[in-house]
Design a protein around this motif. Structure first.
Motif, PDB file in Angstrom:
ATOM      1  N   ALA A 207       0.785  -1.210  -0.140  1.00 32.12           N
ATOM      2  CA  ALA A 207       0.059   0.012   0.167  1.00 32.12           C
ATOM      3  C   ALA A 207       0.913   1.177   0.237  1.00 32.12           C
ATOM      4  O   ALA A 207       0.562   2.133  -0.640  1.00 32.12           O
ATOM      5  CB  ALA A 207      -0.867  -0.004   1.127  1.00 32.12           C
ATOM      6  N   ASN A 208       1.785   1.398   0.964  1.00 30.53           N
ATOM      7  CA  ASN A 208       2.798   2.289   0.902  1.00 30.53           C
ATOM      8  C   ASN A 208       3.549   2.711  -0.441  1.00 30.53           C
ATOM      9  O   ASN A 208       3.687   3.921  -0.653  1.00 30.53           O
ATOM     10  CB  ASN A 208       3.815   2.293   1.940  1.00 30.53           C
ATOM     11  N   GLN A 209       3.974   1.531  -1.108  1.00 27.22           N
ATOM     12  CA  GLN A 209       4.744   1.629  -2.454  1.00 27.22           C
ATOM     13  C   GLN A 209       3.735   2.253  -3.469  1.00 27.22           C
ATOM     14  O   GLN A 209       3.983   3.384  -3.995  1.00 27.22           O
ATOM     15  CB  GLN A 209       4.937   0.417  -2.854  1.00 27.22           C
ATOM     16  N   TYR A 210       2.527   1.995  -3.452  1.00 27.47           N
ATOM     17  CA  TYR A 210       1.543   2.415  -4.167  1.00 27.47           C
ATOM     18  C   TYR A 210       1.190   3.949  -4.216  1.00 27.47           C
ATOM     19  O   TYR A 210       1.031   4.641  -4.902  1.00 27.47           O
ATOM     20  CB  TYR A 210       0.054   1.606  -4.085  1.00 27.47           C
ATOM     21  N   TYR A 211       1.228   4.245  -2.965  1.00 27.47           N
ATOM     22  CA  TYR A 211       0.769   5.637  -2.472  1.00 27.47           C
ATOM     23  C   TYR A 211       1.930   6.560  -2.639  1.00 27.47           C
ATOM     24  O   TYR A 211       1.693   7.588  -3.177  1.00 27.47           O
ATOM     25  CB  TYR A 211       0.403   5.645  -0.964  1.00 27.47           C
ATOM     26  N   ASN A 212       3.166   6.220  -2.523  1.00 28.04           N
ATOM     27  CA  ASN A 212       4.201   6.971  -2.889  1.00 28.04           C
ATOM     28  C   ASN A 212       4.769   6.946  -4.395  1.00 28.04           C
ATOM     29  O   ASN A 212       5.675   7.614  -4.522  1.00 28.04           O
ATOM     30  CB  ASN A 212       5.311   6.489  -1.944  1.00 28.04           C
ATOM     31  N   CYS A 213       4.047   6.130  -5.094  1.00 32.89           N
ATOM     32  CA  CYS A 213       4.521   6.136  -6.626  1.00 32.89           C
ATOM     33  C   CYS A 213       3.337   6.826  -7.389  1.00 32.89           C
ATOM     34  O   CYS A 213       2.581   7.580  -6.661  1.00 32.89           O
ATOM     35  CB  CYS A 213       4.724   4.836  -7.003  1.00 32.89           C
ATOM     36  N   ARG A 214       3.019   6.666  -8.429  1.00 28.00           N
ATOM     37  CA  ARG A 214       2.036   6.917  -9.377  1.00 28.00           C
ATOM     38  C   ARG A 214       0.550   6.373  -8.898  1.00 28.00           C
ATOM     39  O   ARG A 214       0.344   5.250  -9.284  1.00 28.00           O
ATOM     40  CB  ARG A 214       2.323   6.718 -10.907  1.00 28.00           C
ATOM     41  N   LYS A 215      -0.110   7.097  -8.025  1.00 33.21           N
ATOM     42  CA  LYS A 215      -1.309   6.716  -7.513  1.00 33.21           C
ATOM     43  C   LYS A 215      -2.528   6.386  -8.630  1.00 33.21           C
ATOM     44  O   LYS A 215      -3.099   5.541  -8.627  1.00 33.21           O
ATOM     45  CB  LYS A 215      -1.814   7.626  -6.395  1.00 33.21           C
ATOM     46  N   SER A 216      -2.231   7.069  -9.819  1.00 32.47           N
ATOM     47  CA  SER A 216      -3.303   6.900 -10.856  1.00 32.47           C
ATOM     48  C   SER A 216      -2.958   5.620 -11.717  1.00 32.47           C
ATOM     49  O   SER A 216      -3.841   5.402 -12.465  1.00 32.47           O
ATOM     50  CB  SER A 216      -2.997   8.145 -11.757  1.00 32.47           C
ATOM     51  N   CYS A 217      -1.805   5.088 -11.471  1.00 34.76           N
ATOM     52  CA  CYS A 217      -1.660   3.780 -12.303  1.00 34.76           C
ATOM     53  C   CYS A 217      -0.783   2.744 -11.485  1.00 34.76           C
ATOM     54  O   CYS A 217       0.437   2.652 -11.596  1.00 34.76           O
ATOM     55  CB  CYS A 217      -0.959   4.205 -13.692  1.00 34.76           C
TER      56      CYS A 217
END
Length: 325
Positions: free
Chosen positions: A289-299
């Protein structure tokens, strides 16, 4: 790291014979033996602390160690024109621990237990480089999970990753809260403070990528840069969790690892209880989840989706394993 990085070797009193890429670094054959030149993101002070620790361990009989080599000016770090820091360390050729090989895994855990016996050191009364209180870490992680949940919930167009995250959130959020509560009620504070008082250190990054087999039963543990004072079971937890994820949370594998560690360094009941609490926290879910949020959340990447699907698939097996502890 590129070939220009090798220019910093001119600052050392040695002759470079050859160099090859390896593990994001350069493995160098020199007039002083095999060395590894690697990026270093810490301070000169931490490099000195780690070097002194390894020297202390070596004097007590622990070998081999990847001690840093001082340059001509007596410094452990060198910088290139871009101010990137590098460290040159002793290196030993070997094969990396195979996470699918039960013998490798058992020997790596036995080696960790022996390593912990050498990692007891108090060079001064002031305890620097102490690990952060796990209760604070989990409080922060739980807040972050809730923040990510609220962010995704409000999105109008949701990706497959986001839909799966929302579907699984309640289950993992409850686990996170329960683990944090269990930690608060346990004897964690006493265990943590006793570890600091006794001068017990953790490797800080004990995984298959830092465990090398040099020959029959001889193991070389590398990369102590993240070492610090803390509960040593944290190292065991990190290794066990990674291996169990790769071996589908096999109770037999878990039992073999705990048995291998205990044969070298018997585990107290409170250490086993602490290990169980650590394993009960859904750290992989938070990481994804943290990886997702700190990278490109749109994709969200297909890799993140794959990781989330895998951990949800393994969840029942993880629960069964925890029941055996």
């Amino acid at each position: 790291m590129n070939e220009k990085s090798l220019k910093v070797l001119e600052e050392y009193d040695l002759e470079l014979i050859s160099a090859r890429r390896g593990r994001g670094s350069y493995i160098c054959e020199t007039s002083l033996g095999t060395k590894i030149l690697a990026d270093y993101n810490g301070s000169e002070k931490k490099a000195a602390f780690t070097s002194q620790l390894l020297q202390h361990m070596e004097e007590k009989g622990y070998q081999p160690v990847d001690k840093a080599v001082a340059n001509k000016e007596g410094r452990l770090l060198c910088r290139d024109r871009d101010e990137q820091s590098y460290i040159l360390k002793d290196w030993y050729e070997g094969r990396e621990c195979d996470t699918k090989n039960s013998t490798d895994v058992r020997q790596a855990v036995s080696s960790l237990a022996r390593l912990h016996g050498y990692m007891v050191w108090r060079p001064e009364e002031k305890t620097e480089y102490a690990g952060e209180d796990l209760r604070d870490i989990w409080r922060r992680h739980n807040r972050e999970l809730k923040k990510i949940y609220e962010f995704i919930r409000k999105r109008k167009q949701k990706t497959g990753f986001e839909r799966l995250f929302l579907k699984e959130y309640d289950r993992f959020a409850q686990q996170a809260k329960a683990a944090a509560w269990e930690l608060e009620q346990s004897g964690y504070e006493e265990l943590y403070q006793n570890s600091l008082k006794m001068g017990q250190l953790c490797h800080g990054n004990y995984n298959q990528h830092n465990v090398y087999f040099l020959g029959r039963r001889q193991i070389f543990t590398a990369n102590f840069e993240k070492c610090g004072y803390d509960i040593q079971i944290n190292d065991l937890y990190q290794f066990v969790r990674k291996i169990m994820e790769k071996q589908e949370w096999s109770p037999q594998t878990g039992d073999q690892m705990l048995d291998a560690y205990s044969r070298e360094r018997p585990l107290a009941d409170r250490e086993v209880a602490y290990l169980k609490i650590r394993l009960s926290y859904p750290e992989k879910f938070w990481k994804v989840a943290n990886q997702y949020y700190n990278c490109r959340k749109s994709c969200a990447s297909w890799k993140s989706m794959e990781k989330l699907e895998k951990l949800t698939f393994q969840e029942e097996k993880r629960r069964i394993f925890l029941g055996f502890l």
